[in-house]
Enzyme design. Sequence first.
Site, PDB file in Angstrom:
ATOM      1  N   PRO A 129      71.994  65.008 114.691  1.00  0.00           N
ATOM      2  CA  PRO A 129      71.212  63.765 114.818  1.00  0.00           C
ATOM      3  C   PRO A 129      69.989  63.720 113.908  1.00  0.00           C
ATOM      4  O   PRO A 129      69.602  62.656 113.427  1.00  0.00           O
ATOM      5  CB  PRO A 129      70.811  63.765 116.293  1.00  0.00           C
ATOM      6  CG  PRO A 129      71.909  64.509 116.981  1.00  0.00           C
ATOM      7  CD  PRO A 129      72.326  65.587 116.013  1.00  0.00           C
ATOM      8  N   GLY A 130      69.379  64.882 113.628  1.00  0.00           N
ATOM      9  CA  GLY A 130      68.173  64.890 112.802  1.00  0.00           C
ATOM     10  C   GLY A 130      68.369  65.434 111.407  1.00  0.00           C
ATOM     11  O   GLY A 130      67.431  65.484 110.612  1.00  0.00           O
ATOM     12  N   SER A 133      72.149  65.100 105.012  1.00  0.00           N
ATOM     13  CA  SER A 133      72.347  65.807 103.747  1.00  0.00           C
ATOM     14  C   SER A 133      71.545  67.110 103.670  1.00  0.00           C
ATOM     15  O   SER A 133      71.890  68.013 102.919  1.00  0.00           O
ATOM     16  CB  SER A 133      71.956  64.898 102.575  1.00  0.00           C
ATOM     17  OG  SER A 133      72.822  63.776 102.501  1.00  0.00           O
ATOM     18  N   GLU A 248      85.757  68.417  98.995  1.00  0.00           N
ATOM     19  CA  GLU A 248      85.502  67.268  99.877  1.00  0.00           C
ATOM     20  C   GLU A 248      85.064  66.062  99.053  1.00  0.00           C
ATOM     21  O   GLU A 248      85.533  64.936  99.268  1.00  0.00           O
ATOM     22  CB  GLU A 248      84.421  67.619 100.900  1.00  0.00           C
ATOM     23  CG  GLU A 248      84.067  66.460 101.816  1.00  0.00           C
ATOM     24  CD  GLU A 248      82.943  66.773 102.780  1.00  0.00           C
ATOM     25  OE1 GLU A 248      82.445  65.827 103.436  1.00  0.00           O
ATOM     26  OE2 GLU A 248      82.552  67.961 102.887  1.00  0.00           O
ATOM     27  N   GLN A 285      89.774  30.472  84.699  1.00  0.00           N
ATOM     28  CA  GLN A 285      89.294  31.518  83.795  1.00  0.00           C
ATOM     29  C   GLN A 285      88.408  32.525  84.523  1.00  0.00           C
ATOM     30  O   GLN A 285      88.477  33.728  84.258  1.00  0.00           O
ATOM     31  CB  GLN A 285      88.514  30.889  82.632  1.00  0.00           C
ATOM     32  CG  GLN A 285      88.095  31.913  81.582  1.00  0.00           C
ATOM     33  CD  GLN A 285      87.246  31.305  80.478  1.00  0.00           C
ATOM     34  OE1 GLN A 285      86.155  30.801  80.746  1.00  0.00           O
ATOM     35  NE2 GLN A 285      87.754  31.325  79.249  1.00  0.00           N
ATOM     36  N   LEU A 343      86.744  36.715  95.631  1.00  0.00           N
ATOM     37  CA  LEU A 343      87.856  35.872  95.185  1.00  0.00           C
ATOM     38  C   LEU A 343      88.711  35.361  96.346  1.00  0.00           C
ATOM     39  O   LEU A 343      89.486  34.420  96.178  1.00  0.00           O
ATOM     40  CB  LEU A 343      88.735  36.649  94.196  1.00  0.00           C
ATOM     41  CG  LEU A 343      88.106  36.898  92.816  1.00  0.00           C
ATOM     42  CD1 LEU A 343      88.982  37.837  91.999  1.00  0.00           C
ATOM     43  CD2 LEU A 343      87.879  35.584  92.073  1.00  0.00           C
ATOM     44  N   GLY A 345      87.319  34.044  98.932  1.00  0.00           N
ATOM     45  CA  GLY A 345      86.544  33.000  99.596  1.00  0.00           C
ATOM     46  C   GLY A 345      86.309  33.355 101.061  1.00  0.00           C
ATOM     47  O   GLY A 345      86.121  34.520 101.411  1.00  0.00           O
TER      48      GLY A 345
END
Length: 385
Positions: A129-130, A133, A248, A285, A343, A345
């Site tokens: 939790p703390g 990385s 990984e 286009q 694309l 929408g």
Amino acid sequence: MRRTVFNEDHEAFRKTIRAFIEAEVVPVYDEWLAAGQAPRDFYYKLAELGVFGIRVEEEFGGAGIESHKFEAVLSEETARAGIAFGGSGVHVLLGLPYIQMLATAEQKQRYLPKFVSGEEMWALAMTEPGTGSDVAGMKTTAKLSEDGTHYVLNGAKTFITGGVHADRVVVCARTAAPREDDRRFGISLFAVDTKSEGYSVGRKLDKLGLKTSDTAELAFVDVKVPVNDLLGEENKGFGYLGHNLASERWGIAFGAYAQAKAAIRFAKEYVRDRTVFGKPVATFQNTKFELAACQAEVDAAEAVADRALEALDAGELTPAEAASAKLFCTEVAHRVIDRCLQLHGGYGFMNEYPIARLYADNRVNRIYGGTSEVMKMIIAKDMGL
């Protein structure tokens, strides 16, 4: 553009996996999404298909193939179909390297046959939790008992993919305090049996994406871990983690590239069928230019992902190269999937369309396995900066 990374065996495997997905996953995938995880018995089907044993030695029931290329095919095919195999990816990509690198002959005999058969699903519990990385900042502890027969594990982990279904978890814990000159010292790895007393699975986390993978919080209260479930040497866990992070990160990079490639496929199909102002969206286009730009980016990401794959198979993929591949491929995927969703929408915002699920699933690629910012730090350090 002709690729050279795959051969006839890989393409035969691709056909098998594609047929398996169409028969076993696509018809029930909405049920998995609603449940928030793949069913446990699905992993036995993957095991029967041989997916878990590709890189495992033949003596333990595997195929003994020392290559990640079949896993690469899996990444491409699951992305192509707009589905995921639940949390099973961590079983092979995160669990297996630690067994193969660190397990003793006795441990391999105990672990690997059940790994291949799907009887024991594995996960990796590193994040707390703390601490994300910053692995060296972990607080979970494992103290050796007075009689020296077991360790007593206490602490908590979070964001553990595969954590709900896992039967064994590689848990990272402190067996000694960090040294003043080396805060990475004192971390050890354990293959923890999830049926152990004091081991508990907390919340199954409600994530933005990856809805079919069971990601959970884990807690350990005086869990007794036998000494013969220590992986590798005491206090050297940080080095082991660093060694396996390259594979990984390749997996995340390749998966992101595969998602970007799939996004173009979904967008092409949609713009050919969708009509606006009396013409297919594909005839404008802007549509052509957007998809052309996306294709150019995916071509580049494919080359980077393939190069990293070849280096990984050769045992030559460095941490900096893996970080570079992850950074590039995940950032490309982010841009391409966003443009392909645009694309679509309004329909791109609907979860019934695979592009919407892909958009959500892709977002974590720039976070887990080390954030994009951490990847830049690794690359810069390698540059001598």
